[in-house]
Design a protein around this motif. Structure first.
Motif, PDB file in Angstrom:
ATOM      1  N   SER A 192     -59.042 -68.162  -1.256  1.00 27.36           N
ATOM      2  CA  SER A 192     -60.138 -67.754  -0.367  1.00 27.36           C
ATOM      3  C   SER A 192     -61.460 -67.521  -1.084  1.00 27.36           C
ATOM      4  O   SER A 192     -62.477 -67.237  -0.438  1.00 27.36           O
ATOM      5  N   TRP A 193     -61.470 -67.648  -2.418  1.00 22.56           N
ATOM      6  CA  TRP A 193     -62.751 -67.647  -3.137  1.00 22.56           C
ATOM      7  C   TRP A 193     -63.584 -68.856  -2.723  1.00 22.56           C
ATOM      8  O   TRP A 193     -64.809 -68.840  -2.809  1.00 22.56           O
ATOM      9  N   TYR A 194     -62.903 -69.913  -2.309  1.00 16.02           N
ATOM     10  CA  TYR A 194     -63.575 -71.187  -2.056  1.00 16.02           C
ATOM     11  C   TYR A 194     -63.776 -71.385  -0.564  1.00 16.02           C
ATOM     12  O   TYR A 194     -62.833 -71.323   0.228  1.00 16.02           O
ATOM     13  N   THR A 195     -65.012 -71.650  -0.169  1.00 17.29           N
ATOM     14  CA  THR A 195     -65.374 -71.721   1.247  1.00 17.29           C
ATOM     15  C   THR A 195     -64.735 -72.898   1.972  1.00 17.29           C
ATOM     16  O   THR A 195     -64.686 -72.906   3.200  1.00 17.29           O
ATOM     17  N   ASN A 196     -64.251 -73.892   1.235  1.00 15.09           N
ATOM     18  CA  ASN A 196     -63.561 -74.983   1.914  1.00 15.09           C
ATOM     19  C   ASN A 196     -62.180 -74.559   2.423  1.00 15.09           C
ATOM     20  O   ASN A 196     -61.553 -75.274   3.196  1.00 15.09           O
ATOM     21  N   TYR A 197     -61.713 -73.362   2.014  1.00 14.04           N
ATOM     22  CA  TYR A 197     -60.450 -72.836   2.517  1.00 14.04           C
ATOM     23  C   TYR A 197     -60.652 -71.671   3.480  1.00 14.04           C
ATOM     24  O   TYR A 197     -59.890 -71.505   4.431  1.00 14.04           O
ATOM     25  N   ARG A 198     -61.670 -70.841   3.212  1.00 11.67           N
ATOM     26  CA  ARG A 198     -61.966 -69.689   4.093  1.00 11.67           C
ATOM     27  C   ARG A 198     -63.431 -69.301   3.911  1.00 11.67           C
ATOM     28  O   ARG A 198     -63.963 -69.402   2.797  1.00 11.67           O
ATOM     29  N   SER A 199     -64.038 -68.820   4.948  1.00  4.84           N
ATOM     30  CA  SER A 199     -65.473 -68.525   4.892  1.00  4.84           C
ATOM     31  C   SER A 199     -65.798 -67.391   3.928  1.00  4.84           C
ATOM     32  O   SER A 199     -66.884 -67.352   3.348  1.00  4.84           O
TER      33      SER A 199
END
Length: 438
Positions: A192-199
């Motif tokens: 979830s650090w990465y916005t392609n997985y979670r905002s």
């Protein structure tokens, strides 16, 4: 004169070994000796096939066919049943003497283990840090039980690419793999650090509790489970079950930050939710981190009394076990009150406590064996071998090309018994079945 001739003939016949009684047969001592010299052997296995005259028994190390025509049979001859057979070898054939059949059939898990090679069984005991290249080839060669995903195998991909990778791992593996991440929330998130997985990243347990108590914890856990499952991940290495109330402790930012009773309630809440969602859970870091330093960078000596663990640190783990946690991860801290010579992860005494005193029958993980606390004191190969001997079921590693062959070699050389491997593999496969992977 005639009488003397008859007596002489009788004496002559006796001396030549013949009986004067026409209906008495001589004893063949040679045949009797041969019967006594034929040794009987025994084998335990599963009935693989039956014909009118033969039975085929599949044992762990060999499959043998034998004549059963004159065997004393106890029980019903049914393919799949377990049997104990006493037999002899005669004229280049095996002759069954006695067949004792168990009415108990093998469970599906027992059957799987029975049909696995040693290489496949040893491979199941390794949770490998997923390589960035040749990940599919590694599955074919080493048969690992699972992949741990870190930034290097997460951040470069879109969500769809990431899902495609994980699905490919499962297709390549003969037995479905555990695909795991550390998505604790707060300072430790992998996805979830990465916005392609979670905002935005998942919040820490402490923040969630401040926002809305245990209802917020449940809500967050459900959202996390749903996201991970949608990405083809089946194990989250959470919840952190360490008791820590001091902000200066290394583990504090990752812990619930409350006393043992409140931490126990937190752990129970999370495990109940994850179990409902059929998401694999991992209680960590047994037996409780306390105020110890980071074992990523060196050894840590825990000098607290054993009574302290029983009355405080063990409580959240016991709550998690009671709630049905599938696995527990053991730290590399040296618990002086239990075993001053070995890190907890390599200590048979600590594992005995976990099995016997806390009655845990699930999967036990080591913490990462690449951490300095193990790598710099034991080395890669010896660390892996000691981890198996101590009682761990799955070893978290990254040097799979070195450590899996090391354990396999130790089994072949007799340092580690194959029965020890079978025990762990059964727990691993049972957990996979509970998670819907088998």
């Amino acid at each position: 004169m005639k009488h003397k001739l008859i007596v002489a003939l009788s004496i002559l016949l006796c001396l030549s070994g013949c009986s004067t009684k026409p209906d008495e047969k001589p004893v063949d001592k040679t045949e009797e000796h041969q019967e006594e010299s034929i040794k009987t052997m025994e084998i335990d296995g599963m009935i693989e096939d039956i014909t009118s005259t033969r039975i085929i028994i599949k044992a762990p190390k060999e499959t043998i066919s034998m004549n059963r025509e004159k065997a004393d049979i106890s029980g019903d001859l049914i393919v799949g049943n377990k049997a104990h057979v006493t037999y002899k070898e005669q004229d280049d054939d095996r002759i069954a003497i006695q067949i004792q059949i168990s009415s108990e059939t093998k469970s599906d898990i027992d059957e799987m283990i029975f049909n696995m090679t040693l290489e496949e069984k040893v491979g199941q005991m390794f949770m490998v840090r997923c390589p960035t290249s040749e990940a599919l080839e590694a599955i074919d060669t080493y048969h690992m039980g699972g992949y741990m995903l870190f930034d290097e195998t997460i951040s470069p991909y879109t969500k769809d690419q990431f899902i495609t990778n994980n699905e490919a791992f499962q297709r390549e593996s003969k037995i479905s793999m555990l695909i795991g991440v550390d998505e604790e929330g707060g300072s430790v998130n992998r996805l979830s650090w990465y916005t392609n997985y979670r905002s935005q990243p998942f919040a820490s347990p402490q923040t969630l509790y401040q926002e809305g108590g245990f209802n917020r914890i449940i809500e967050d856990t459900k959202e996390k489970d749903a996201l991970l499952k949608s990405l083809q991940i089946n194990v989250n290495f959470a919840p952190v079950s360490d008791v820590s109330t001091n902000p200066s402790d290394f583990i504090y930012p990752r812990a619930f930050g409350k006393d043992a009773a409140q931490t126990s309630e937190y752990v129970k809440t999370v495990i109940n939710t994850m179990k409902t969602d059929q998401m694999g859970s991992v209680l960590k870091h047994f037996p409780g981190y306390g105020n110890n330093q980071d074992t990523h960078t060196g050894s840590s000596l825990d000098k607290r009394s054993y009574d302290n663990f029983v009355k405080q640190d063990f409580l959240p783990f016991e709550a998690g076990i009671e709630a049905g946690a599938g696995s527990i991860l053991v730290s590399h801290n040296i618990i002086m009150a239990v075993d001053e010579n070995n890190p907890a992860s390599l200590s048979p005494k600590l594992h005995e406590i976990l099995r016997q005193d806390l009655n845990f029958d699930g999967v036990i993980f080591t913490d990462d064996l690449f951490m300095d606390a193990i790598r710099k004191t034991r080395g890669l190969e010896e660390g892996a071998i000691e981890a198996v001997e101590a009682g761990n079921d799955m070893l978290i590693i990254r040097n799979y090309k070195v450590q899996i062959p090391a354990v396999l070699r130790a089994v072949k050389e007799g340092t580690i018994k194959e029965e020890r491997i079978n025990e762990s593999v059964k727990r691993i496969l049972l957990w996979k079945k509970q998670l819907g992977l088998i």
